[in-house]
Scaffold this motif. Structure first.
Motif, PDB file in Angstrom:
ATOM      1  N   ALA A 133      -4.818  38.326  16.144  1.00 37.44           N
ATOM      2  CA  ALA A 133      -6.252  38.188  16.427  1.00 37.44           C
ATOM      3  C   ALA A 133      -6.852  39.525  16.828  1.00 37.44           C
ATOM      4  CB  ALA A 133      -6.469  37.156  17.531  1.00 37.44           C
ATOM      5  N   LEU A 134      -6.120  40.303  17.630  1.00 37.41           N
ATOM      6  CA  LEU A 134      -6.614  41.624  18.018  1.00 37.41           C
ATOM      7  C   LEU A 134      -6.686  42.548  16.810  1.00 37.41           C
ATOM      8  CD1 LEU A 134      -7.521  43.596  20.211  1.00 37.41           C
ATOM      9  CD2 LEU A 134      -5.102  44.095  20.655  1.00 37.41           C
ATOM     10  N   ASP A 135      -5.680  42.490  15.965  1.00 37.46           N
ATOM     11  CA  ASP A 135      -5.682  43.321  14.750  1.00 37.46           C
ATOM     12  C   ASP A 135      -6.867  42.990  13.855  1.00 37.46           C
ATOM     13  OD1 ASP A 135      -3.399  44.784  15.361  1.00 37.46           O
ATOM     14  OD2 ASP A 135      -2.041  43.401  14.334  1.00 37.46           O
ATOM     15  N   ALA A 136      -7.236  41.709  13.789  1.00 37.28           N
ATOM     16  CA  ALA A 136      -8.300  41.273  12.887  1.00 37.28           C
ATOM     17  C   ALA A 136      -9.697  41.508  13.448  1.00 37.28           C
ATOM     18  CB  ALA A 136      -8.121  39.785  12.570  1.00 37.28           C
ATOM     19  N   ALA A 137      -9.797  41.643  14.748  1.00 37.39           N
ATOM     20  CA  ALA A 137     -11.118  41.801  15.374  1.00 37.39           C
ATOM     21  C   ALA A 137     -11.675  43.192  15.133  1.00 37.39           C
ATOM     22  CB  ALA A 137     -11.012  41.529  16.870  1.00 37.39           C
ATOM     23  N   SER A 138     -12.988  43.321  15.253  1.00 46.61           N
ATOM     24  CA  SER A 138     -13.615  44.627  15.051  1.00 46.61           C
ATOM     25  C   SER A 138     -14.754  44.826  16.045  1.00 46.61           C
ATOM     26  CB  SER A 138     -14.147  44.755  13.614  1.00 46.61           C
ATOM     27  OG  SER A 138     -15.105  43.748  13.351  1.00 46.61           O
ATOM     28  N   GLY A 139     -15.058  46.103  16.291  1.00 48.84           N
ATOM     29  CA  GLY A 139     -16.198  46.465  17.115  1.00 48.84           C
ATOM     30  C   GLY A 139     -16.232  45.785  18.465  1.00 48.84           C
ATOM     31  N   PRO A 140     -17.409  45.278  18.867  1.00 53.62           N
ATOM     32  CA  PRO A 140     -17.568  44.640  20.178  1.00 53.62           C
ATOM     33  C   PRO A 140     -16.621  43.453  20.390  1.00 53.62           C
ATOM     34  CG  PRO A 140     -19.707  45.101  19.215  1.00 53.62           C
ATOM     35  CD  PRO A 140     -18.696  45.390  18.138  1.00 53.62           C
ATOM     36  N   GLU A 141     -16.355  42.704  19.307  1.00 55.96           N
ATOM     37  CA  GLU A 141     -15.434  41.567  19.410  1.00 55.96           C
ATOM     38  C   GLU A 141     -14.033  42.055  19.789  1.00 55.96           C
ATOM     39  OE1 GLU A 141     -13.316  38.151  16.601  1.00 55.96           O
ATOM     40  OE2 GLU A 141     -14.794  39.518  15.729  1.00 55.96           O
ATOM     41  N   ALA A 142     -13.604  43.154  19.184  1.00 54.46           N
ATOM     42  CA  ALA A 142     -12.286  43.715  19.482  1.00 54.46           C
ATOM     43  C   ALA A 142     -12.215  44.199  20.927  1.00 54.46           C
ATOM     44  CB  ALA A 142     -11.970  44.864  18.529  1.00 54.46           C
TER      45      ALA A 142
END
Length: 198
Positions: A133-142
């Motif tokens: 999930a962390l690998d797939a997240a980006s920007g503010p979501e990450a």
């Protein structure tokens, strides 16, 4: 038997070997506060470490390794709040040398290191799904996910360090545990503050 089960068995085996190695390295004396607990007599680290020290170093190496992996995942992204980037950088810079130090202790004590990935998902460790999930997240979501995960991860490390502070014998290992409690408790407060602002 799953790969995760194999890893867990390997970790348990390494800890069992650690206990054997530590109790066999020198003459032992009974620890006055814990009936049946023994520690070796002598001035060297290998002669002052007990099973709690071996457990702490073995498991904290794996715990730190995952924290660095999480930090690397965050640092590879773009569009992340600079304060979170700074935090991830500081975590990586602080924990990498501690891994080296703890590996040195294990070598001095004659204790084998656990295989990478051998820790179960207790003590704040992230699961494969968490890491994905962390690998797939980006920007503010990450940034938000990293903070949420690292708070739980740090809380687990603080619990492990408190156990070492209470039960450990080696002065250097206990000192590191105290430093981890202090540093990571402060970072937990920092991360909670950042989360409230994102």
């Amino acid at each position: 038997m799953t790969i995760r089960t194999v890893h867990r068995v390997l970790a348990i085996g390494a800890i069992a070997i650690a206990g054997t190695a530590l109790t066999a390295c020198a003459p032992t004396t009974t620890h006055s506060g814990m009936p049946g607990m023994t520690h070796a007599a002598g001035p060297t680290p290998s002669a002052t470490a007990n099973d709690a020290d071996a457990m702490f170093a073995t498991m904290m190496i794996e715990h730190h390794r995952q924290a660095i992996e999480m930090s690397d995942a965050l640092l590879a992204k773009t569009g992340v709040d600079p304060r979170v980037v700074d935090l991830a950088t500081r975590i990586k810079v602080a924990q990498a040398p501690e891994i080296t130090t703890m590996r040195g202790w294990l070598a001095d004590w004659g204790v084998p290191s656990a295989a990478p990935g051998s820790m179960d998902h207790g003590d704040g460790m992230m699961s494969d799904a968490d890491m994905a999930a962390l690998d797939a997240a980006s920007g503010p979501e990450a940034a938000k996910l990293f903070l949420e995960q690292m708070i739980a991860h740090h809380e687990g490390a603080v619990v492990m360090a408190r156990t070492e502070k209470a039960d450990g014998l080696d002065p250097s290992a206990v000192a590191l545990a105290v430093a981890i409690i202090r540093a990571q408790t402060a970072e937990i407060a920092e991360m909670k503050g950042l989360l409230a602002q994102l």
